[in-house]
Each structure stands twice: as C-alpha cells, then as structure tokens.
Write a protein that holds these residues in place. Sequence first.
Motif, PDB file in Angstrom:
ATOM      1  N   VAL A  59       0.793  -1.227   0.000  1.00  6.84           N
ATOM      2  CA  VAL A  59       0.000   0.000   0.000  1.00  6.84           C
ATOM      3  C   VAL A  59       0.828   1.281   0.000  1.00  6.84           C
ATOM      4  O   VAL A  59       0.309   2.346  -0.313  1.00  6.84           O
ATOM      5  N   ALA A  60       2.112   1.183   0.371  1.00  7.87           N
ATOM      6  CA  ALA A  60       2.918   2.414   0.433  1.00  7.87           C
ATOM      7  C   ALA A  60       4.410   2.082   0.449  1.00  7.87           C
ATOM      8  O   ALA A  60       4.809   0.957   0.747  1.00  7.87           O
ATOM      9  N   GLU A  75      -0.708  -4.035   3.451  1.00  4.65           N
ATOM     10  CA  GLU A  75      -2.014  -3.786   4.041  1.00  4.65           C
ATOM     11  C   GLU A  75      -2.193  -4.740   5.224  1.00  4.65           C
ATOM     12  O   GLU A  75      -2.072  -5.956   5.069  1.00  4.65           O
ATOM     13  N   HIS A  88       0.398  -1.657   7.555  1.00  3.27           N
ATOM     14  CA  HIS A  88      -0.475  -0.521   7.844  1.00  3.27           C
ATOM     15  C   HIS A  88      -1.566  -1.016   8.774  1.00  3.27           C
ATOM     16  O   HIS A  88      -2.309  -1.941   8.431  1.00  3.27           O
ATOM     17  N   ARG A  90      -4.873  -1.467  10.261  1.00  4.73           N
ATOM     18  CA  ARG A  90      -6.238  -1.206   9.788  1.00  4.73           C
ATOM     19  C   ARG A  90      -6.949  -0.303  10.788  1.00  4.73           C
ATOM     20  O   ARG A  90      -6.593  -0.247  11.948  1.00  4.73           O
ATOM     21  N   ASP A  94      -5.168   6.509   5.903  1.00  2.00           N
ATOM     22  CA  ASP A  94      -4.140   6.307   4.882  1.00  2.00           C
ATOM     23  C   ASP A  94      -3.171   7.475   4.990  1.00  2.00           C
ATOM     24  O   ASP A  94      -3.561   8.588   5.356  1.00  2.00           O
ATOM     25  N   GLU A  97      -3.929  11.430   4.539  1.00  2.00           N
ATOM     26  CA  GLU A  97      -5.328  11.752   4.830  1.00  2.00           C
ATOM     27  C   GLU A  97      -5.429  12.301   6.252  1.00  2.00           C
ATOM     28  O   GLU A  97      -4.544  12.088   7.077  1.00  2.00           O
ATOM     29  N   ALA A 101      -1.961   7.866  10.273  1.00  2.00           N
ATOM     30  CA  ALA A 101      -1.613   6.618   9.588  1.00  2.00           C
ATOM     31  C   ALA A 101      -0.563   5.926  10.455  1.00  2.00           C
ATOM     32  O   ALA A 101       0.454   6.528  10.797  1.00  2.00           O
ATOM     33  N   TYR A 103       2.000   2.726  10.867  1.00  2.00           N
ATOM     34  CA  TYR A 103       2.721   1.614  10.259  1.00  2.00           C
ATOM     35  C   TYR A 103       3.555   0.954  11.350  1.00  2.00           C
ATOM     36  O   TYR A 103       4.233   1.638  12.124  1.00  2.00           O
ATOM     37  N   ARG A 127       2.018   6.403  -1.771  1.00  2.00           N
ATOM     38  CA  ARG A 127       0.964   5.386  -1.710  1.00  2.00           C
ATOM     39  C   ARG A 127       0.877   4.655  -3.038  1.00  2.00           C
ATOM     40  O   ARG A 127       1.375   5.134  -4.063  1.00  2.00           O
TER      41      ARG A 127
END
Length: 188
Positions: A59-60, A75, A88, A90, A94, A97, A101, A103, A127
């Motif tokens: 995802v990134a 993810e 990441h 859940r 993201d 945003e 976020a 990690y 991302r």
Amino acid sequence: MPRIISPLALALIGIILFGDGAYIHAKAWLAQVLLERAFDQSVATGEVVRPWSWADRPVARIEVRRIGARAIVLEGASGQALAFGPGHIRQTADAGERGVAVYAAHRDTHFRFLRNVAIGDLIDVTRSDGKHFRFRADSSAVVRFDASGIDPAARAAELVLATCWPFDAVASGPERYILHATLIGTDE
C-alpha cells in the motif's frame, strides 16, 4: 571420544542457530525486493499487483533519504504480513489523509532503521495510488503496547512508525518505540 563429540555437537548447534537467524533476514530482504517490484507496477498501472499469490497488498513506500532507508508497507499488520514488511494498521488513516496513519514493523528487520531517524528528518511516503506525501519527524516516545497515546481523532495528517523496544532486545516485551511525524507537503 566424548571430548571430540561435544565440540562437534556444539559447533553443529551453532551453525544451525546462525542459519536460522540468517534465514529470517534473507527472507525479509527478498520479500522487500519482490514487494518493491509489485509496488512499482501498482503505481504504474493503477491496478493491485501482489508479489506472490497469497501476499497482502503493498500500500505504500516509506523512505528516509538522509539515512538511505526504505521499505514497502503491506495492508494489515498480521504476524504473516510483518514477516515480509511493515504493516499498515487497519482502522487508521491512509498516509496523507486527515488522521493518523500507523505503520508497524519488526525492530530487527524492516524498522531497524528507526534507531537512526532523528527529530527533524524528512519521511517520504508514496501510496500505491501514486500520491506522494512528505512528513517531518517531530517526536518520539517509548510507551507500553496498550498505552500508545496515539490520537485516532487527530485533525491533521499525521504518521506514526511503531516497533518493539528496546532495539537490541532478543525477546519481545511490553514496550514500543513510537516515532511521530506531521505532514509538511504533498505532490498533489
């Protein structure tokens, strides 16, 4: 005869233990190579590309250029995902945003570099949709795993990188190292 067998047995056990430790790091390195390829294809095509059939979706990409560190984020943060890369968490925002976020990764493989990140360092996150965000590390803390102090209702775009503490420990413990960063720019 027993005096010869004992050193040979100890040497064999040592070789096995060394091989087991080397295997973990080799698997982590190879996974990142495959994840990097899949991530680059995802960004280029806009399609979800998995590095192998049962892998979690990349995802990134995190980069701290000052120290030459980078890692592909998967993810979710299941034990299986964390064996191959950072995950990441859940239910967190993201990257880029509004909100935080988060990690997480193991301290002895993918987030080993966190020990070298200094307050003020720039952390770039790209991302899989191709959007790029720049964060600045602004604080760090050592906290209990169940008392992180992370505010999920944050109004700004924030990033937290989390790993086990202390960095040199052999066994897991209740403490986590939290590196906090705030969004300072975007390529959008």
